[in-house]
Motif scaffolding. Structure first.
Motif, PDB file in Angstrom:
ATOM      1  N   LEU A  13       0.808  -1.218   0.000  1.00 19.66           N
ATOM      2  CA  LEU A  13       0.000   0.000   0.000  1.00 19.66           C
ATOM      3  C   LEU A  13       0.843   1.270   0.000  1.00 19.66           C
ATOM      4  O   LEU A  13       0.300   2.375  -0.044  1.00 19.66           O
ATOM      5  N   GLU A  51      -6.044  -5.629  -2.166  1.00 16.48           N
ATOM      6  CA  GLU A  51      -6.407  -5.155  -3.507  1.00 16.48           C
ATOM      7  C   GLU A  51      -7.799  -4.519  -3.506  1.00 16.48           C
ATOM      8  O   GLU A  51      -8.029  -3.499  -4.171  1.00 16.48           O
ATOM      9  N   ASP A  52      -8.734  -5.100  -2.747  1.00 19.69           N
ATOM     10  CA  ASP A  52     -10.079  -4.512  -2.636  1.00 19.69           C
ATOM     11  C   ASP A  52     -10.024  -3.137  -1.980  1.00 19.69           C
ATOM     12  O   ASP A  52     -10.736  -2.217  -2.387  1.00 19.69           O
ATOM     13  N   ILE A  54      -7.531  -1.062  -2.114  1.00 20.48           N
ATOM     14  CA  ILE A  54      -6.977  -0.149  -3.123  1.00 20.48           C
ATOM     15  C   ILE A  54      -8.073   0.275  -4.092  1.00 20.48           C
ATOM     16  O   ILE A  54      -8.207   1.456  -4.423  1.00 20.48           O
ATOM     17  N   LYS A  55      -8.905  -0.672  -4.541  1.00 22.51           N
ATOM     18  CA  LYS A  55      -9.981  -0.347  -5.478  1.00 22.51           C
ATOM     19  C   LYS A  55     -11.001   0.599  -4.843  1.00 22.51           C
ATOM     20  O   LYS A  55     -11.484   1.530  -5.492  1.00 22.51           O
ATOM     21  N   ARG A  56     -11.322   0.374  -3.547  1.00 22.78           N
ATOM     22  CA  ARG A  56     -12.284   1.243  -2.860  1.00 22.78           C
ATOM     23  C   ARG A  56     -11.720   2.630  -2.626  1.00 22.78           C
ATOM     24  O   ARG A  56     -12.462   3.604  -2.510  1.00 22.78           O
ATOM     25  N   SER A  57     -10.408   2.739  -2.526  1.00 25.75           N
ATOM     26  CA  SER A  57      -9.781   4.011  -2.171  1.00 25.75           C
ATOM     27  C   SER A  57      -9.417   4.862  -3.368  1.00 25.75           C
ATOM     28  O   SER A  57      -8.937   5.980  -3.197  1.00 25.75           O
ATOM     29  N   LYS A  58      -9.632   4.361  -4.557  1.00 19.34           N
ATOM     30  CA  LYS A  58      -9.272   5.140  -5.742  1.00 19.34           C
ATOM     31  C   LYS A  58     -10.124   6.390  -5.822  1.00 19.34           C
ATOM     32  O   LYS A  58     -11.310   6.385  -5.514  1.00 19.34           O
ATOM     33  N   VAL A  59      -9.504   7.472  -6.246  1.00 16.52           N
ATOM     34  CA  VAL A  59     -10.191   8.753  -6.384  1.00 16.52           C
ATOM     35  C   VAL A  59     -10.080   9.190  -7.834  1.00 16.52           C
ATOM     36  O   VAL A  59      -9.023   9.126  -8.441  1.00 16.52           O
ATOM     37  N   ARG A  60     -11.192   9.628  -8.375  1.00 15.91           N
ATOM     38  CA  ARG A  60     -11.192  10.142  -9.736  1.00 15.91           C
ATOM     39  C   ARG A  60     -11.560  11.612  -9.654  1.00 15.91           C
ATOM     40  O   ARG A  60     -12.619  11.975  -9.150  1.00 15.91           O
TER      41      ARG A  60
END
Length: 94
Positions: A13, A51-52, A54-60
């Motif tokens: 992470l 990995e989950d 990381i996917k939940r924490s992605k910001v666009r």
């Protein structure tokens, strides 16, 4: 299913071990208890849980939207200068 150590999960992470422990305390990341820790419980982490997270924490970032209205008066700075000038004029009248 591969179980990662605390250090491996923190490296995955790109955070410190203490930050990882704080995320666990906050309930953001699940862990698997390992061994019988007396002072500090040893934690193992499932790679898919990391990995989950990381996917939940992605910001666009959303592109900036231009305002649809134009102010009725000048800019903030112009309004401020006008208010300060009016305040100074009132002081000179006293």
């Amino acid at each position: 299913m591969k179980i990662l150590t605390t250090k491996q999960a923190a490296e995955m992470l790109s955070i410190s071990v203490s930050t990882l422990r704080a995320l666990v305390r906050a309930g953001e990341i699940a862990y698997v208890p390992r061994g019988v820790g007396t002072v500090r419980q040893h934690m193992g982490f499932d790679a898919t849980d990391i990995e989950d997270f990381i996917k939940r924490s992605k910001v666009r970032l959303v592109p900036r939207v231009e305002p649809t209205h134009t102010p009725k008066t000048g800019s903030f700075l112009a309004n401020r200068v006008a208010r300060l000038a009016a305040k100074a004029a009132r002081k000179t009248l006293k």
